[in-house]
Motif scaffolding. Structure first.
Motif, PDB file in Angstrom:
ATOM      1  N   MET A   1      41.113  30.344  37.945  1.00 54.01           N
ATOM      2  CA  MET A   1      41.995  29.751  38.953  1.00 54.01           C
ATOM      3  C   MET A   1      42.085  30.680  40.155  1.00 54.01           C
ATOM      4  O   MET A   1      41.877  31.885  40.039  1.00 54.01           O
ATOM      5  N   PHE A   2      42.423  30.101  41.318  1.00 56.67           N
ATOM      6  CA  PHE A   2      42.531  30.884  42.537  1.00 56.67           C
ATOM      7  C   PHE A   2      43.913  31.529  42.598  1.00 56.67           C
ATOM      8  O   PHE A   2      44.924  30.912  42.246  1.00 56.67           O
ATOM      9  N   ALA A   3      43.965  32.793  43.053  1.00 50.82           N
ATOM     10  CA  ALA A   3      45.232  33.523  43.069  1.00 50.82           C
ATOM     11  C   ALA A   3      45.197  34.610  44.131  1.00 50.82           C
ATOM     12  O   ALA A   3      44.130  35.007  44.619  1.00 50.82           O
ATOM     13  N   ALA A   4      46.393  35.102  44.484  1.00 54.89           N
ATOM     14  CA  ALA A   4      46.548  36.277  45.349  1.00 54.89           C
ATOM     15  C   ALA A   4      47.063  37.403  44.474  1.00 54.89           C
ATOM     16  O   ALA A   4      48.105  37.261  43.824  1.00 54.89           O
ATOM     17  N   TYR A   5      46.350  38.524  44.463  1.00 53.31           N
ATOM     18  CA  TYR A   5      46.723  39.580  43.521  1.00 53.31           C
ATOM     19  C   TYR A   5      46.484  40.964  44.104  1.00 53.31           C
ATOM     20  O   TYR A   5      45.769  41.139  45.091  1.00 53.31           O
ATOM     21  N   ALA A   6      47.128  41.926  43.471  1.00 57.49           N
ATOM     22  CA  ALA A   6      46.933  43.333  43.834  1.00 57.49           C
ATOM     23  C   ALA A   6      45.847  43.899  42.934  1.00 57.49           C
ATOM     24  O   ALA A   6      45.974  43.892  41.707  1.00 57.49           O
ATOM     25  N   SER A   7      44.777  44.370  43.552  1.00 55.23           N
ATOM     26  CA  SER A   7      43.699  44.980  42.776  1.00 55.23           C
ATOM     27  C   SER A   7      43.916  46.482  42.648  1.00 55.23           C
ATOM     28  O   SER A   7      43.439  47.123  41.723  1.00 55.23           O
ATOM     29  N   THR A   8      44.619  47.038  43.623  1.00 59.96           N
ATOM     30  CA  THR A   8      45.002  48.437  43.650  1.00 59.96           C
ATOM     31  C   THR A   8      46.327  48.485  44.387  1.00 59.96           C
ATOM     32  O   THR A   8      46.936  47.438  44.630  1.00 59.96           O
ATOM     33  N   THR A   9      46.809  49.652  44.749  1.00 58.66           N
ATOM     34  CA  THR A   9      48.021  49.742  45.552  1.00 58.66           C
ATOM     35  C   THR A   9      47.771  50.711  46.701  1.00 58.66           C
ATOM     36  O   THR A   9      46.944  51.619  46.598  1.00 58.66           O
ATOM     37  N   ASP A  10      48.506  50.502  47.804  1.00 60.22           N
ATOM     38  CA  ASP A  10      48.363  51.351  48.976  1.00 60.22           C
ATOM     39  C   ASP A  10      49.735  51.488  49.621  1.00 60.22           C
ATOM     40  O   ASP A  10      50.264  50.530  50.192  1.00 60.22           O
ATOM     41  N   ALA A  11      50.328  52.661  49.528  1.00 55.35           N
ATOM     42  CA  ALA A  11      51.684  52.875  50.021  1.00 55.35           C
ATOM     43  C   ALA A  11      51.792  52.710  51.524  1.00 55.35           C
ATOM     44  O   ALA A  11      52.840  52.278  52.029  1.00 55.35           O
ATOM     45  N   ASP A  12      50.731  53.026  52.258  1.00 54.87           N
ATOM     46  CA  ASP A  12      50.779  52.987  53.715  1.00 54.87           C
ATOM     47  C   ASP A  12      50.239  51.692  54.301  1.00 54.87           C
ATOM     48  O   ASP A  12      50.734  51.216  55.329  1.00 54.87           O
ATOM     49  N   ARG A  13      49.221  51.133  53.675  1.00 51.41           N
ATOM     50  CA  ARG A  13      48.589  49.895  54.172  1.00 51.41           C
ATOM     51  C   ARG A  13      48.548  48.879  53.037  1.00 51.41           C
ATOM     52  O   ARG A  13      47.489  48.646  52.436  1.00 51.41           O
ATOM     53  N   PRO A  14      49.709  48.284  52.724  1.00 50.42           N
ATOM     54  CA  PRO A  14      49.786  47.423  51.530  1.00 50.42           C
ATOM     55  C   PRO A  14      48.841  46.226  51.553  1.00 50.42           C
ATOM     56  O   PRO A  14      48.326  45.836  50.499  1.00 50.42           O
ATOM     57  N   LEU A  15      48.564  45.684  52.732  1.00 50.08           N
ATOM     58  CA  LEU A  15      47.700  44.507  52.774  1.00 50.08           C
ATOM     59  C   LEU A  15      46.256  44.837  52.423  1.00 50.08           C
ATOM     60  O   LEU A  15      45.480  43.945  52.079  1.00 50.08           O
ATOM     61  N   ASP A  16      45.904  46.120  52.496  1.00 47.87           N
ATOM     62  CA  ASP A  16      44.560  46.522  52.076  1.00 47.87           C
ATOM     63  C   ASP A  16      44.376  46.386  50.567  1.00 47.87           C
ATOM     64  O   ASP A  16      43.241  46.375  50.076  1.00 47.87           O
ATOM     65  N   ALA A  17      45.485  46.300  49.839  1.00 46.08           N
ATOM     66  CA  ALA A  17      45.414  46.167  48.382  1.00 46.08           C
ATOM     67  C   ALA A  17      45.392  44.713  47.930  1.00 46.08           C
ATOM     68  O   ALA A  17      45.256  44.438  46.738  1.00 46.08           O
ATOM     69  N   LEU A  18      45.529  43.786  48.872  1.00 51.40           N
ATOM     70  CA  LEU A  18      45.585  42.361  48.538  1.00 51.40           C
ATOM     71  C   LEU A  18      44.184  41.788  48.360  1.00 51.40           C
ATOM     72  O   LEU A  18      43.287  42.029  49.165  1.00 51.40           O
ATOM     73  N   VAL A  19      44.008  41.008  47.293  1.00 53.68           N
ATOM     74  CA  VAL A  19      42.742  40.316  47.037  1.00 53.68           C
ATOM     75  C   VAL A  19      43.033  38.834  46.832  1.00 53.68           C
ATOM     76  O   VAL A  19      44.005  38.462  46.161  1.00 53.68           O
ATOM     77  N   LEU A  20      42.201  37.983  47.403  1.00 57.20           N
ATOM     78  CA  LEU A  20      42.264  36.536  47.179  1.00 57.20           C
ATOM     79  C   LEU A  20      40.999  36.131  46.431  1.00 57.20           C
ATOM     80  O   LEU A  20      39.895  36.367  46.914  1.00 57.20           O
ATOM     81  N   GLY A  21      41.185  35.558  45.243  1.00 57.24           N
ATOM     82  CA  GLY A  21      40.017  35.192  44.454  1.00 57.24           C
ATOM     83  C   GLY A  21      40.400  34.640  43.102  1.00 57.24           C
ATOM     84  O   GLY A  21      41.564  34.333  42.840  1.00 57.24           O
ATOM     85  N   ASP A  22      39.428  34.503  42.238  1.00 58.58           N
ATOM     86  CA  ASP A  22      39.645  33.885  40.934  1.00 58.58           C
ATOM     87  C   ASP A  22      40.219  34.876  39.932  1.00 58.58           C
ATOM     88  O   ASP A  22      39.835  36.050  39.908  1.00 58.58           O
ATOM     89  N   ARG A  23      41.134  34.374  39.118  1.00 59.05           N
ATOM     90  CA  ARG A  23      41.695  35.105  37.993  1.00 59.05           C
ATOM     91  C   ARG A  23      41.658  34.180  36.778  1.00 59.05           C
ATOM     92  O   ARG A  23      41.600  32.950  36.915  1.00 59.05           O
ATOM     93  N   PRO A  24      41.688  34.726  35.557  1.00 64.31           N
ATOM     94  CA  PRO A  24      41.665  33.869  34.367  1.00 64.31           C
ATOM     95  C   PRO A  24      42.874  32.936  34.321  1.00 64.31           C
ATOM     96  O   PRO A  24      43.977  33.290  34.761  1.00 64.31           O
ATOM     97  N   ASP A  25      42.669  31.734  33.797  1.00 62.53           N
ATOM     98  CA  ASP A  25      43.789  30.815  33.589  1.00 62.53           C
ATOM     99  C   ASP A  25      44.782  31.440  32.626  1.00 62.53           C
ATOM    100  O   ASP A  25      44.400  32.185  31.707  1.00 62.53           O
ATOM    101  N   PRO A  26      46.074  31.144  32.787  1.00 65.93           N
ATOM    102  CA  PRO A  26      47.078  31.717  31.886  1.00 65.93           C
ATOM    103  C   PRO A  26      46.929  31.196  30.461  1.00 65.93           C
ATOM    104  O   PRO A  26      46.537  30.044  30.247  1.00 65.93           O
ATOM    105  N   GLU A  27      47.255  32.068  29.511  1.00 68.28           N
ATOM    106  CA  GLU A  27      47.271  31.704  28.090  1.00 68.28           C
ATOM    107  C   GLU A  27      48.676  31.982  27.564  1.00 68.28           C
ATOM    108  O   GLU A  27      48.989  33.115  27.181  1.00 68.28           O
TER     109      GLU A  27
END
Length: 321
Positions: A1-27
């Protein structure tokens, strides 16, 4: 499914940590279910998560988002209560030391589907759109609890809201005015302050401006930048309710003022499922609705997060799927 998620974290540039893409469906685990998300909304919690506050590397990648309205597996329109308490906890779930919000330990709502405990589903009133309902579970529930549970505001009292533009502030003004309170507002931005009059604000003041009289209660979300003004604006025996500190936590306490004037300083965090039900009923009966600054598609969520990071919002940012 398509989702917005944090792949890493960045204290100064938070949007650099944002990823838009597929993640597993919830179980869903036992006692949990799946909701197909129709609308979600953004909160500063999402930016804090991208900065790594409350979200350590061991839980990455993590789908963001605490708020959602959608359809459950039985076809019911529902609103998601985002406070996840321990299965054995009874009573006010905001007091559970093991509680968390969606997107802290469990994947959040900025996705096509989200898994939640069945007990966290609240029926969506038919009078509320999915977009309106998605604004309620964090900012509006926080405001409702601050006003009516923690400060016990009643009609005729005067309430000061520090800061005019955010989701919690606009909710405080709208809810308080609808309940018959005199709502006063401060802001660094005169344009935003003036816009609050349409929500029911009776008076608007510049940040730090001396008030013509002391108020019964102060709703404090800003923190260090406004704390001193809050303590000096409340009447003897009055209440200051704090739910956050976007400008920092290092405020001077002024204990002499607190004990001499017998002030009540009260903390408040989110709200309970029961309070969410009452809030939704209040919106349905009064006809008031959340203030929506803008609506973006999930694929364009970076735009909404960027506006929120820059303080360029008045009300809520809604994300549609």
């Amino acid at each position: 499914m398509f989702a917005a998620y944090a792949s890493t974290t960045d204290a100064d540039r938070p949007l650099d940590a944002l990823v838009l893409g597929d993640r597993p469906d919830p179980e869903p685990a036992d006692g949990w279910t799946t909701v197909t998300v129709r609308a979600a909304s953004l909160n500063h919690h999402d930016l804090w998560s991208l900065r790594g506050v409350g979200l350590d590397a061991s839980r990455l990648p993590m789908i963001l988002g605490t708020d959602a309205a959608g359809v459950d597996t039985d076809g019911n329109d529902v609103v998601v209560h985002s406070v996840v308490s321990d299965p054995e906890w009874r009573g006010d779930e905001t007091l559970d030391p093991k509680r968390s919000l969606l997107s802290e330990r469990h994947p959040g709502t900025l996705a096509e589907q989200v898994a939640v405990p069945r007990r966290n589903l609240v029926p969506k009133p038919s009078a509320l759109s999915f977009e309106d309902a998605a604004c309620v579970p964090t900012a509006w529930l926080t405001a409702y609890r601050m006003l009516f549970t923690r400060a016990r505001v009643v009609p005729g009292q005067t309430v000061l809201v520090q800061g005019a533009g955010g989701g919690v502030a606009t909710a405080l003004i709208t809810l308080g005015a609808a309940a018959g309170a005199r709502m006063w507002v401060t802001s660094r931005d005169p344009a935003k302050a003036e816009r609050t009059t349409a929500l029911g604000a009776e008076r608007v003041f510049a940040s730090g401006e001396r008030l013509p009289e002391r108020v019964d209660a102060v709703m404090e979300t800003v923190g260090a930048a406004t704390w001193k003004h809050s303590l000096r604006s409340v009447r003897p025996g009055g209440t200051v309710v704090t739910c956050g500190a976007t400008s920092g936590h290092g405020a001077e306490t002024e204990l002499n003022r607190v004990f001499f004037l017998q002030l009540q300083i009260v903390g408040s965090t989110m709200g309970t499922r029961d309070e969410l039900e009452r809030l939704l009923a209040f919106l349905e009966r009064t006809g008031i609705r959340p203030v929506v600054d803008r609506t973006v598609a999930l694929r364009d969520v970076r735009e909404g997060l960027s506006a929120m990071e820059q303080g360029d919002v008045f009300g809520k940012v809604v994300v549609t799927l």
